[in-house]
Enzyme design. Structure first.
Site, PDB file in Angstrom:
ATOM      1  N   TYR A  65       0.834  -1.208   0.000  1.00 10.02           N
ATOM      2  CA  TYR A  65       0.000   0.000   0.000  1.00 10.02           C
ATOM      3  C   TYR A  65       0.874   1.265   0.000  1.00 10.02           C
ATOM      4  O   TYR A  65       0.620   2.218  -0.751  1.00 10.02           O
ATOM      5  CB  TYR A  65      -0.893  -0.054   1.239  1.00 10.02           C
ATOM      6  CG  TYR A  65      -1.927   1.030   1.386  1.00 10.02           C
ATOM      7  CD1 TYR A  65      -3.089   1.031   0.619  1.00 10.02           C
ATOM      8  CD2 TYR A  65      -1.752   2.056   2.318  1.00 10.02           C
ATOM      9  CE1 TYR A  65      -4.051   2.019   0.783  1.00 10.02           C
ATOM     10  CE2 TYR A  65      -2.703   3.040   2.488  1.00 10.02           C
ATOM     11  CZ  TYR A  65      -3.857   3.017   1.716  1.00 10.02           C
ATOM     12  OH  TYR A  65      -4.812   4.006   1.889  1.00 10.02           O
ATOM     13  N   LYS A  73       0.925   4.101  -2.846  1.00 11.94           N
ATOM     14  CA  LYS A  73       0.581   5.492  -2.526  1.00 11.94           C
ATOM     15  C   LYS A  73       1.749   6.436  -2.790  1.00 11.94           C
ATOM     16  O   LYS A  73       1.548   7.587  -3.203  1.00 11.94           O
ATOM     17  CB  LYS A  73       0.110   5.587  -1.072  1.00 11.94           C
ATOM     18  CG  LYS A  73      -1.224   4.867  -0.816  1.00 11.94           C
ATOM     19  CD  LYS A  73      -2.335   5.386  -1.708  1.00 11.94           C
ATOM     20  CE  LYS A  73      -3.709   4.836  -1.344  1.00 11.94           C
ATOM     21  NZ  LYS A  73      -4.741   5.293  -2.282  1.00 11.94           N
TER      22      LYS A  73
HETATM   23  P1  NAP Z   1     -13.482   2.339   1.310  1.00 12.26           P
HETATM   24  O1  NAP Z   1     -14.524   2.863   2.220  1.00 12.26           O
HETATM   25  O2  NAP Z   1     -12.981   0.951   1.454  1.00 12.26           O
HETATM   26  O3  NAP Z   1     -13.965   2.591  -0.202  1.00 12.26           O
HETATM   27  C1  NAP Z   1     -13.160   2.184  -1.269  1.00 12.26           C
HETATM   28  C2  NAP Z   1     -13.805   2.603  -2.567  1.00 12.26           C
HETATM   29  O4  NAP Z   1     -12.939   2.194  -3.649  1.00 12.26           O
HETATM   30  C3  NAP Z   1     -15.143   1.945  -2.801  1.00 12.26           C
HETATM   31  O5  NAP Z   1     -16.001   2.881  -3.407  1.00 12.26           O
HETATM   32  C4  NAP Z   1     -14.821   0.824  -3.768  1.00 12.26           C
HETATM   33  O6  NAP Z   1     -15.895   0.499  -4.640  1.00 12.26           O
HETATM   34  C5  NAP Z   1     -13.709   1.438  -4.570  1.00 12.26           C
HETATM   35  N1  NAP Z   1     -12.874   0.425  -5.217  1.00 12.26           N
HETATM   36  C6  NAP Z   1     -12.063  -0.488  -4.647  1.00 12.26           C
HETATM   37  N2  NAP Z   1     -11.472  -1.258  -5.571  1.00 12.26           N
HETATM   38  C7  NAP Z   1     -11.930  -0.808  -6.777  1.00 12.26           C
HETATM   39  C8  NAP Z   1     -11.690  -1.193  -8.115  1.00 12.26           C
HETATM   40  N3  NAP Z   1     -10.839  -2.190  -8.434  1.00 12.26           N
HETATM   41  N4  NAP Z   1     -12.331  -0.522  -9.099  1.00 12.26           N
HETATM   42  C9  NAP Z   1     -13.170   0.477  -8.805  1.00 12.26           C
HETATM   43  N5  NAP Z   1     -13.441   0.898  -7.559  1.00 12.26           N
HETATM   44  C10 NAP Z   1     -12.819   0.251  -6.558  1.00 12.26           C
HETATM   45  O7  NAP Z   1     -12.160   3.231   1.391  1.00 12.26           O
HETATM   46  P2  NAP Z   1     -11.913   4.745   1.857  1.00 12.26           P
HETATM   47  O8  NAP Z   1     -11.383   4.707   3.217  1.00 12.26           O
HETATM   48  O9  NAP Z   1     -13.041   5.617   1.517  1.00 12.26           O
HETATM   49  O10 NAP Z   1     -10.677   5.078   0.910  1.00 12.26           O
HETATM   50  C11 NAP Z   1     -10.769   5.859  -0.270  1.00 12.26           C
HETATM   51  C12 NAP Z   1      -9.357   6.191  -0.738  1.00 12.26           C
HETATM   52  O11 NAP Z   1      -8.681   6.891   0.305  1.00 12.26           O
HETATM   53  C13 NAP Z   1      -8.507   4.949  -1.027  1.00 12.26           C
HETATM   54  O12 NAP Z   1      -7.665   5.202  -2.129  1.00 12.26           O
HETATM   55  C14 NAP Z   1      -7.675   4.806   0.223  1.00 12.26           C
HETATM   56  O13 NAP Z   1      -6.469   4.127  -0.012  1.00 12.26           O
HETATM   57  C15 NAP Z   1      -7.455   6.258   0.580  1.00 12.26           C
HETATM   58  N6  NAP Z   1      -7.098   6.477   1.984  1.00 12.26           N
HETATM   59  C16 NAP Z   1      -7.928   6.033   2.983  1.00 12.26           C
HETATM   60  C17 NAP Z   1      -7.547   6.250   4.301  1.00 12.26           C
HETATM   61  C18 NAP Z   1      -8.396   5.783   5.462  1.00 12.26           C
HETATM   62  O14 NAP Z   1      -7.899   5.825   6.603  1.00 12.26           O
HETATM   63  N7  NAP Z   1      -9.632   5.373   5.259  1.00 12.26           N
HETATM   64  C19 NAP Z   1      -6.341   6.894   4.581  1.00 12.26           C
HETATM   65  C20 NAP Z   1      -5.550   7.335   3.540  1.00 12.26           C
HETATM   66  C21 NAP Z   1      -5.934   7.118   2.239  1.00 12.26           C
HETATM   67  P3  NAP Z   1     -16.943  -0.693  -4.361  1.00 12.26           P
HETATM   68  O15 NAP Z   1     -17.180  -0.750  -2.891  1.00 12.26           O
HETATM   69  O16 NAP Z   1     -18.136  -0.277  -5.143  1.00 12.26           O
HETATM   70  O17 NAP Z   1     -16.320  -1.918  -4.889  1.00 12.26           O
END
Ligand code: NAP
Length: 243
Positions: A151, A155
């Site tokens: 990851y 990133k």
């Molecule tokens: P989340 O709630 O797990 O949501 C992930 C989203 O990505 C969902 O809408 C999912 O779609 C979509 N997705 C996953 N694999 C995919 C694929 N192969 N093709 C198309 N869509 C895909 O995650 P989140 O926490 O909101 O994270 C969003 C972004 O922020 C990510 O890039 C994550 O790495 C980044 N981020 C998150 C955090 C954190 O602490 N949460 C911190 C830093 C960065 P479906 O559910 O419809 O499959």
């Protein structure tokens, strides 16, 4: 009306970004992988702001589907002014035990997916001489994290891609930036144990996990005219975790 595509907008940070952009006047293409009900909820949230929205299913790790996603967004809503590369997954594991499948899955979705979608979108932006691309990276891509080598690599790779693309397309009026969130309360972090949560809060000067809205406002800012002279930047949205 300006048009935005947000990948991974069926829930979490992406759903909040779609809504923030709608509030700022964007029509929004809501990209999702499998959660159709979540995507429809985001469409309803965008519509509640009086903006057009469409849910579009595509696996961003598939080059063909990613290209078709951009084509469908433009066909249904019009030329893209903003693209948010937000779709992402984790497959955590200690380095020595990490399988090649877990390595590839995370690189393919988070990094290659961001490449496929932005490459497809930037062609039209070059012709139109304008646009904004925002990658949702992570503070982990800046400082690393045990158990997340795949990851963190993905990133960090997004940040290198953003800076390189910003240098390539700046003369065409296209801005490319990244946000680097810390721990945000979404499905992705729902599995943290109480002990891990306490540790995260102790390491975060602001003393809490972030909310999707903490991130979405910054992304909307980067897509706005207020950010007209910002490109190649990485804005940490992490409560100070990465200091
Ligand atoms: P989340 O709630 O797990 O949501 C992930 C989203 O990505 C969902 O809408 C999912 O779609 C979509 N997705 C996953 N694999 C995919 C694929 N192969 N093709 C198309 N869509 C895909 O995650 P989140 O926490 O909101 O994270 C969003 C972004 O922020 C990510 O890039 C994550 O790495 C980044 N981020 C998150 C955090 C954190 O602490 N949460 C911190 C830093 C960065 P479906 O559910 O419809 O499959």
């Amino acid at each position: 009306m300006p048009v935005a595509l947000v990948t991974g907008a069926s829930r979490g940070i992406g759903a909040a970004i779609a809504e923030a952009l709608a509030r700022d006047g964007f029509d929004v293409a809501v990209g999702y992988g499998s959660d159709v009900a979540g995507a429809e909820r985001t469409v309803a949230a965008v519509s509640a702001h009086g903006r057009a929205a469409v849910a579009l299913k595509a696996d961003v790790s598939d080059e063909v589907e990613a290209g078709a996603l951009v084509d469908a967004a433009e066909a249904q809503l019009g030329p893209l002014d903003a693209v948010v590369l937000n779709a992402g997954i984790t497959r955590d594991g200690l380095f020595l035990r990490m399988s090649a499948d877990d390595w590839r899955a995370v690189i393919d979705t988070n990094l290659s997916g961001a490449f496929y979608v932005s490459r497809a979108a930037v062609r039209g932006m070059m012709r139109r001489r304008g646009g904004s691309i925002v990658a949702v990276s992570s503070v982990v891509g800046l400082i690393g994290n045990p158990g997340q080598a795949n990851y963190a690599a993905a990133k960090a790779g997004m940040i290198g891609m953003v800076k390189s693309l910003a240098k390539e397309v700046g003369a065409r009026g296209i801005r490319v930036n990244a946000v680097a969130p810390g721990y945000i309360a979404t499905d992705m972090t729902a599995g943290l144990s109480d002990e891990q949560r306490t540790q995260v809060q102790a390491g975060t000067p602001l003393g809490r996990l972030g909310t999707p809205e903490d991130v979405s406002g910054v992304v909307a800012f980067l897509c706005s005219a207020d950010a007209a002279f910002i490109t190649g930047s990485v804005i940490r949205v992490d409560g100070g975790l990465g200091i």
